[in-house]
Design a protein around this motif. Structure first.
Motif, PDB file in Angstrom:
ATOM      1  N   ARG A 183     -18.032   0.151 -20.803  1.00  0.00           N
ATOM      2  CA  ARG A 183     -19.298  -0.456 -20.366  1.00  0.00           C
ATOM      3  C   ARG A 183     -19.070  -1.665 -19.475  1.00  0.00           C
ATOM      4  O   ARG A 183     -19.934  -2.040 -18.675  1.00  0.00           O
ATOM      5  N   TYR A 184     -17.907  -2.281 -19.617  1.00  0.00           N
ATOM      6  CA  TYR A 184     -17.602  -3.476 -18.837  1.00  0.00           C
ATOM      7  C   TYR A 184     -16.655  -3.206 -17.668  1.00  0.00           C
ATOM      8  O   TYR A 184     -16.203  -4.135 -17.007  1.00  0.00           O
ATOM      9  N   GLY A 185     -16.343  -1.945 -17.432  1.00  0.00           N
ATOM     10  CA  GLY A 185     -15.473  -1.623 -16.302  1.00  0.00           C
ATOM     11  C   GLY A 185     -14.031  -2.001 -16.519  1.00  0.00           C
ATOM     12  O   GLY A 185     -13.297  -2.261 -15.560  1.00  0.00           O
ATOM     13  N   GLY A 186     -13.586  -2.021 -17.794  1.00  0.00           N
ATOM     14  CA  GLY A 186     -12.204  -2.352 -18.100  1.00  0.00           C
ATOM     15  C   GLY A 186     -11.323  -1.124 -18.212  1.00  0.00           C
ATOM     16  O   GLY A 186     -11.728  -0.008 -17.883  1.00  0.00           O
ATOM     17  N   ILE A 187     -10.088  -1.326 -18.699  1.00  0.00           N
ATOM     18  CA  ILE A 187      -9.125  -0.233 -18.821  1.00  0.00           C
ATOM     19  C   ILE A 187      -8.581  -0.188 -20.249  1.00  0.00           C
ATOM     20  O   ILE A 187      -8.719  -1.143 -21.024  1.00  0.00           O
ATOM     21  N   TYR A 188      -7.967   0.935 -20.597  1.00  0.00           N
ATOM     22  CA  TYR A 188      -7.372   1.121 -21.923  1.00  0.00           C
ATOM     23  C   TYR A 188      -5.897   1.462 -21.760  1.00  0.00           C
ATOM     24  O   TYR A 188      -5.539   2.476 -21.145  1.00  0.00           O
ATOM     25  N   THR A 231       3.169  -3.598  -7.105  1.00  0.00           N
ATOM     26  CA  THR A 231       2.142  -4.458  -6.511  1.00  0.00           C
ATOM     27  C   THR A 231       0.792  -3.739  -6.371  1.00  0.00           C
ATOM     28  O   THR A 231      -0.049  -3.827  -7.257  1.00  0.00           O
ATOM     29  N   GLY A 232       0.622  -3.007  -5.282  1.00  0.00           N
ATOM     30  CA  GLY A 232      -0.675  -2.413  -4.985  1.00  0.00           C
ATOM     31  C   GLY A 232      -1.160  -1.431  -6.032  1.00  0.00           C
ATOM     32  O   GLY A 232      -2.339  -1.454  -6.419  1.00  0.00           O
ATOM     33  N   LEU A 233      -0.282  -0.564  -6.505  1.00  0.00           N
ATOM     34  CA  LEU A 233      -0.675   0.414  -7.525  1.00  0.00           C
ATOM     35  C   LEU A 233      -1.047  -0.297  -8.818  1.00  0.00           C
ATOM     36  O   LEU A 233      -2.025   0.062  -9.484  1.00  0.00           O
ATOM     37  N   SER A 234      -0.292  -1.322  -9.157  1.00  0.00           N
ATOM     38  CA  SER A 234      -0.543  -2.080 -10.380  1.00  0.00           C
ATOM     39  C   SER A 234      -1.885  -2.797 -10.317  1.00  0.00           C
ATOM     40  O   SER A 234      -2.671  -2.768 -11.273  1.00  0.00           O
ATOM     41  N   ALA A 235      -2.141  -3.471  -9.199  1.00  0.00           N
ATOM     42  CA  ALA A 235      -3.406  -4.186  -9.041  1.00  0.00           C
ATOM     43  C   ALA A 235      -4.583  -3.231  -9.084  1.00  0.00           C
ATOM     44  O   ALA A 235      -5.636  -3.538  -9.671  1.00  0.00           O
ATOM     45  N   ARG A 236      -4.434  -2.060  -8.484  1.00  0.00           N
ATOM     46  CA  ARG A 236      -5.529  -1.087  -8.486  1.00  0.00           C
ATOM     47  C   ARG A 236      -5.800  -0.574  -9.898  1.00  0.00           C
ATOM     48  O   ARG A 236      -6.952  -0.520 -10.347  1.00  0.00           O
ATOM     49  N   ASN A 237      -4.743  -0.208 -10.621  1.00  0.00           N
ATOM     50  CA  ASN A 237      -4.937   0.360 -11.954  1.00  0.00           C
ATOM     51  C   ASN A 237      -5.478  -0.654 -12.950  1.00  0.00           C
ATOM     52  O   ASN A 237      -6.225  -0.293 -13.866  1.00  0.00           O
ATOM     53  N   PHE A 238      -5.108  -1.925 -12.792  1.00  0.00           N
ATOM     54  CA  PHE A 238      -5.587  -2.957 -13.715  1.00  0.00           C
ATOM     55  C   PHE A 238      -6.750  -3.756 -13.138  1.00  0.00           C
ATOM     56  O   PHE A 238      -7.184  -4.739 -13.734  1.00  0.00           O
ATOM     57  N   ARG A 239      -7.226  -3.332 -11.981  1.00  0.00           N
ATOM     58  CA  ARG A 239      -8.437  -3.874 -11.378  1.00  0.00           C
ATOM     59  C   ARG A 239      -8.335  -5.380 -11.159  1.00  0.00           C
ATOM     60  O   ARG A 239      -9.233  -6.148 -11.509  1.00  0.00           O
ATOM     61  N   LEU A 240      -7.201  -5.782 -10.574  1.00  0.00           N
ATOM     62  CA  LEU A 240      -6.963  -7.182 -10.255  1.00  0.00           C
ATOM     63  C   LEU A 240      -7.470  -7.431  -8.836  1.00  0.00           C
ATOM     64  O   LEU A 240      -6.868  -6.999  -7.855  1.00  0.00           O
ATOM     65  N   HIS A 241      -8.554  -8.139  -8.726  1.00  0.00           N
ATOM     66  CA  HIS A 241      -9.312  -8.258  -7.486  1.00  0.00           C
ATOM     67  C   HIS A 241      -8.534  -9.006  -6.414  1.00  0.00           C
ATOM     68  O   HIS A 241      -8.049 -10.124  -6.631  1.00  0.00           O
ATOM     69  N   THR A 274       0.817  -1.218   0.000  1.00  0.00           N
ATOM     70  CA  THR A 274       0.000   0.000   0.000  1.00  0.00           C
ATOM     71  C   THR A 274       0.848   1.264   0.000  1.00  0.00           C
ATOM     72  O   THR A 274       0.315   2.365  -0.156  1.00  0.00           O
ATOM     73  N   GLY A 275       2.153   1.104   0.206  1.00  0.00           N
ATOM     74  CA  GLY A 275       3.026   2.251   0.380  1.00  0.00           C
ATOM     75  C   GLY A 275       3.250   2.615   1.833  1.00  0.00           C
ATOM     76  O   GLY A 275       4.075   3.473   2.150  1.00  0.00           O
ATOM     77  N   SER A 276       2.537   1.948   2.738  1.00  0.00           N
ATOM     78  CA  SER A 276       2.697   2.208   4.174  1.00  0.00           C
ATOM     79  C   SER A 276       4.028   1.641   4.671  1.00  0.00           C
ATOM     80  O   SER A 276       4.572   0.704   4.071  1.00  0.00           O
ATOM     81  N   PRO A 277       4.566   2.185   5.766  1.00  0.00           N
ATOM     82  CA  PRO A 277       5.839   1.682   6.299  1.00  0.00           C
ATOM     83  C   PRO A 277       5.772   0.209   6.630  1.00  0.00           C
ATOM     84  O   PRO A 277       4.744  -0.301   7.106  1.00  0.00           O
ATOM     85  N   ALA A 337       6.694  -9.437   0.817  1.00  0.00           N
ATOM     86  CA  ALA A 337       5.894  -8.473   0.067  1.00  0.00           C
ATOM     87  C   ALA A 337       4.884  -9.200  -0.812  1.00  0.00           C
ATOM     88  O   ALA A 337       4.999 -10.414  -1.041  1.00  0.00           O
ATOM     89  N   PRO A 338       3.889  -8.485  -1.329  1.00  0.00           N
ATOM     90  CA  PRO A 338       3.011  -9.112  -2.318  1.00  0.00           C
ATOM     91  C   PRO A 338       3.825  -9.521  -3.549  1.00  0.00           C
ATOM     92  O   PRO A 338       4.844  -8.893  -3.874  1.00  0.00           O
ATOM     93  N   GLY A 339       3.390 -10.571  -4.231  1.00  0.00           N
ATOM     94  CA  GLY A 339       4.054 -10.956  -5.464  1.00  0.00           C
ATOM     95  C   GLY A 339       4.018  -9.813  -6.461  1.00  0.00           C
ATOM     96  O   GLY A 339       3.025  -9.079  -6.574  1.00  0.00           O
ATOM     97  N   PHE A 340       5.097  -9.631  -7.196  1.00  0.00           N
ATOM     98  CA  PHE A 340       5.182  -8.525  -8.143  1.00  0.00           C
ATOM     99  C   PHE A 340       4.241  -8.765  -9.327  1.00  0.00           C
ATOM    100  O   PHE A 340       4.045  -9.903  -9.768  1.00  0.00           O
ATOM    101  N   ILE A 341       3.697  -7.693  -9.840  1.00  0.00           N
ATOM    102  CA  ILE A 341       2.776  -7.732 -10.974  1.00  0.00           C
ATOM    103  C   ILE A 341       3.439  -7.040 -12.155  1.00  0.00           C
ATOM    104  O   ILE A 341       3.733  -5.842 -12.097  1.00  0.00           O
ATOM    105  N   ASP A 342       3.690  -7.796 -13.206  1.00  0.00           N
ATOM    106  CA  ASP A 342       4.303  -7.237 -14.410  1.00  0.00           C
ATOM    107  C   ASP A 342       3.176  -6.744 -15.308  1.00  0.00           C
ATOM    108  O   ASP A 342       2.523  -7.529 -16.001  1.00  0.00           O
ATOM    109  N   VAL A 343       2.960  -5.424 -15.309  1.00  0.00           N
ATOM    110  CA  VAL A 343       1.792  -4.867 -16.000  1.00  0.00           C
ATOM    111  C   VAL A 343       1.996  -4.724 -17.496  1.00  0.00           C
ATOM    112  O   VAL A 343       1.041  -4.447 -18.228  1.00  0.00           O
TER     113      VAL A 343
END
Length: 487
Positions: free
Chosen positions: A213-218, A407-417, A16-19, A63-69
Motif C-alpha cells: 500500500r505504501y509502494g515499498g519492497i519485500y 548502482t542503477g539496478l540496486s537503486a531501481r529495485n529498492f526505489r532510491l530516488h 545504466t549499463g550503457s557503454p 561511476a555512481p557511488g556503490f549501493i550496498d543493498v
C-alpha cells in the motif's frame, strides 16, 4: 560559497549499463550539475573555474557511488558513523534492516537470539526515532531502512516459538504501517532464523500487503537455502505475488555440498517468477556465508571458521575442525561449547556463485556483520572483489554491467530516488577508481584490510574518502526515506 568539484578526463560509466564515455563530471553542492566533455570551458553561469576544485581522472573510472543493498549496518552507522569499511570500498549508500532484523521499531536492553547480530542498539520505538538518531550521528554514508519481520515479532508477541495470533498479526501490521508512513523503504524477513521460522506464509503475506500500500519492497532471507530451497522460493514468490509487492531474494545461494549446482534449477525458477511479478536478488562474491553458530549448519564436511565466541573468545579465527582435534571431540560438540558465537561457513560452490553474480537480475550486497570480532572479509572487500575477480580477471561481464549491478539496478529495485546513476540534477554520490588496480585485500585470515584502487568517494557532493585517508573526511550521509509513489 556552494561547493563545486570538476572530475575531468575520466571514463564516465553512468550506472545504466550503457557503454562508458570519456568525459567530465561537475558536482555543485549535493547535485550533479553537468556531465560531458570539456566542461571547464562551459561552466554554468555564475561559476568561475577559480571557484572549482578540479581533479584529473585520466585513466580512472567515474561511476555512481556503490549501493550496498544487503547490510546489517543499522547500529554501526550510529556507533561508528565514519563507516570506513564501506566507504573505502566506494559504497555511498547502505540498505539496513535485512534478514528480518532491524533496530527499529523495538526497545530492549538485552537483545536475544538473532537480534544480537545487530549489537545492543535497540532503543528506537519508531522509524522517526531512528531517523533522528541517524541525523544526530551524521554518518558518512546514506542509510535506507527496511523493517524486520523478526523485530516486529519481538515487539508484538509473547511467544515467538508459535505462529502469531490474529491479534498479534494485527498489531504487527499496525506497527509496520506506522513505520512505512514514516518513510521505511519496505519489509524484510529472516524465516531461516528460529525466532521467525514458526511464522506461516499467511503472517508474512499480511505484512507484505501493508508494504504494498505504501509502494515499498519485500526482501527475504528465505526459510531454506539448502535441500528445501525450491519450496522456500515458491513460498517467497507467492507471498510477494499475493501481496502485490516487489520481491528481493536475499543473498541467493545453494548451500551445502548436496545442493551444489542447483542454481541451474533456482535461477530458471526466478526467471519464471519474473514473468508474473517484480523480482530481483542480491549476492555476495564469496563461497562462504556468515551467521551465528548453529549445529544444523555443521556437517563435518565444510570448513567452519569461528568469527566470535562469548565463552571462548580465544578461538576466534580458528576452524571448528582444528578446535575439535585439539579438544578431542566432534565439531557439533565444539559448536555447542562455543555458543553464543558466530562463524563463516564455506557452504557454496564457486560455479554457483558465478552463475548468480552473472545473472541479469542479481545485484551486489556485502551482507557483512560489522559487530563480529573477526568478520567475514566481505565486510571490507565485497565490491572491489566483484570488479577485480569477476570483471577484470574472469571477464564474467563488461565493466558497465558490473557497475550497473552495484548502482542503477540496486537503486531501481529498492526505489532510491535519483540515486544510482550519473544523471543531470541527481544526487552527487560518486566513486572514482582505477580499473587496473581496484581489488579487495581482506582475507579470511586478515579480514580487516582496506581495498586498493578506490581513488575518491563523494557522498552528496562532499569528498568523503580518498586514497590517502584513514577515516571519513566528511560525514554527509542522509537517511533515505521511501519516495511518495507517483500516480
Amino acid at each position: 560559497m556552494t561547493r563545486a568539484v570538476l572530475l575531468e578526463n575520466g571514463l564516465l560509466v553512468d550506472g545504466t549499463g550503457s557503454p562508458g564515455q570519456l568525459g567530465d563530471l561537475l558536482l555543485v553542492g549535493d547535485r550533479i550539475a553537468a556531465l560531458g566533455a570539456g566542461l571547464r570551458h562551459r561552466l554554468p553561469d555564475g561559476l568561475a573555474l577559480a571557484d572549482v576544485q578540479v581533479s584529473d581522472c585520466t585513466g580512472l573510472v567515474i561511476a555512481p557511488g556503490f549501493i550496498d543493498v544487503h547490510t546489517h549496518d543499522d547500529a554501526i552507522v550510529l556507533n561508528a558513523p565514519g563507516m570506513f569499511p564501506k566507504l573505502s570500498q566506494g559504497i555511498t549508500t547502505v540498505v539496513t534492516g535485512n534478514c528480518g532484523l532491524s533496530v527499529a521499531p523495538f526497545v530492549v536492553e538485552e537483545p536475544q537470539g538473532a537480534l544480537t547480530l545487530l549489537g545492543n542498539s535497540f532503543k528506537y520505538p519508531s522509524v522517526d526515532a531512528y531517523a533522528q538518531a541517524v541525523a544526530e550521528a551524521q554518518p558518512a554514508v546514506n542509510v535506507a531502512p527496511l523493517i524486520g519481520h523478526t523485530t516486529l515479532r519481538f515487539a508484538c508477541m509473547d511467544d515467538l516459538t508459535q505462529p502469531a495470533t490474529a491479534g498479534e498479526v494485527a498489531a504487527m501490521c499496525s506497527l509496520l504501517e506506522k513505520c512505512m508512513g514514516q518513510g521505511a523503504i519496505g519489509l524484510s524477513s529472516g524465516l531461516f532464523y528460529a525466532e521467525a521460522m514458526p511464522a506461516p506464509a499467511s503472517e508474512v503475506t499480511a505484512l507484505a500487503r501493508v508494504v504494498a500500500r505504501y509502494g515499498g519492497i519485500y526482501a527475504t532471507h528465505m526459510r531454506s537455502e539448502m535441500a528445501d530451497i525450491l519450496e522456500a522460493m515458491h513460498e517467497a514468490g507467492d507471498c510477494a505475488f499475493q501481496a502485490g509487492v516487489p520481491l528481493v531474494i536475499s543473498h541467493h545461494k545453494c548451500a551445502g555440498p548436496a545442493n551444489w549446482g542447483r542454481t541451474q534449477e533456482t535461477l530458471p525458477l526466478i526467471e519464471t517468477f519474473a514473468q508474473r511479478q517484480a523480482v530481483a536478488m542480491d549476492v555476495y562474491p564469496y563461497v562462504a556465508g556468515s551467521t551465528v553458530l548453529r549445529e544444523d549448519l555443521v556437517d563435518g564436511v565444510i570448513d567452519v571458521l569461528v568469527s566470535w565466541s562469548t565463552p571462548h573468545p580465544e578461538m576466534m579465527g580458528r576452524t571448528l575442525a582444528s578446535i575439535a582435534a585439539e579438544w578431542g571431540v566432534d565439531q557439533k560438540t565444539v559448536c555447542r561449547r562455543l555458543q553464543p558465537g558466530g562463524a563463516c561457513y564455506f557452504q557454496m560452490h564457486e560455479d554457483d556463485v558465478r552463475r548468480v553474480i552473472a545473472h541479469p537480475l542479481s545485484m551486489i550486497g556485502s551482507d557483512g556483520l560489522p559487530h563480529d570480532r573477526h568478520p567475514h572479509p566481505r565486510l571490507w572487500g565485497a565490491f572491489p572483489r566483484v570488479l577485480a575477480r569477476y570483471w577484470r580477471e574472469q571477464r564474467l561481464f563488461p565493466l558497465e554491467t558490473a557497475i550497473y549491478k552495484m548502482t542503477g539496478l540496486s537503486a531501481r529495485n529498492f526505489r532510491l530516488h535519483q540515486r544510482g546513476q550519473l544523471q543531470l540534477g541527481w544526487h552527487a554520490d560518486v566513486v572514482v577508481f582505477d580499473p587496473s588496480k581496484v581489488r579487495d585485500v581482506a582475507t579470511y585470515e586478515q579480514p580487516v584490510a582496506r581495498s586498493e584502487g578506490i581513488s575518491s568517494v563523494y557522498v552528496n557532493g562532499q569528498l568523503a574518502c580518498d586514497q590517502g585517508c584513514a577515516q571519513a573526511l566528511a560525514h554527509a550521509g542522509r537517511m533515505l526515506k521511501r519516495p511518495v509513489p507517483t500516480a
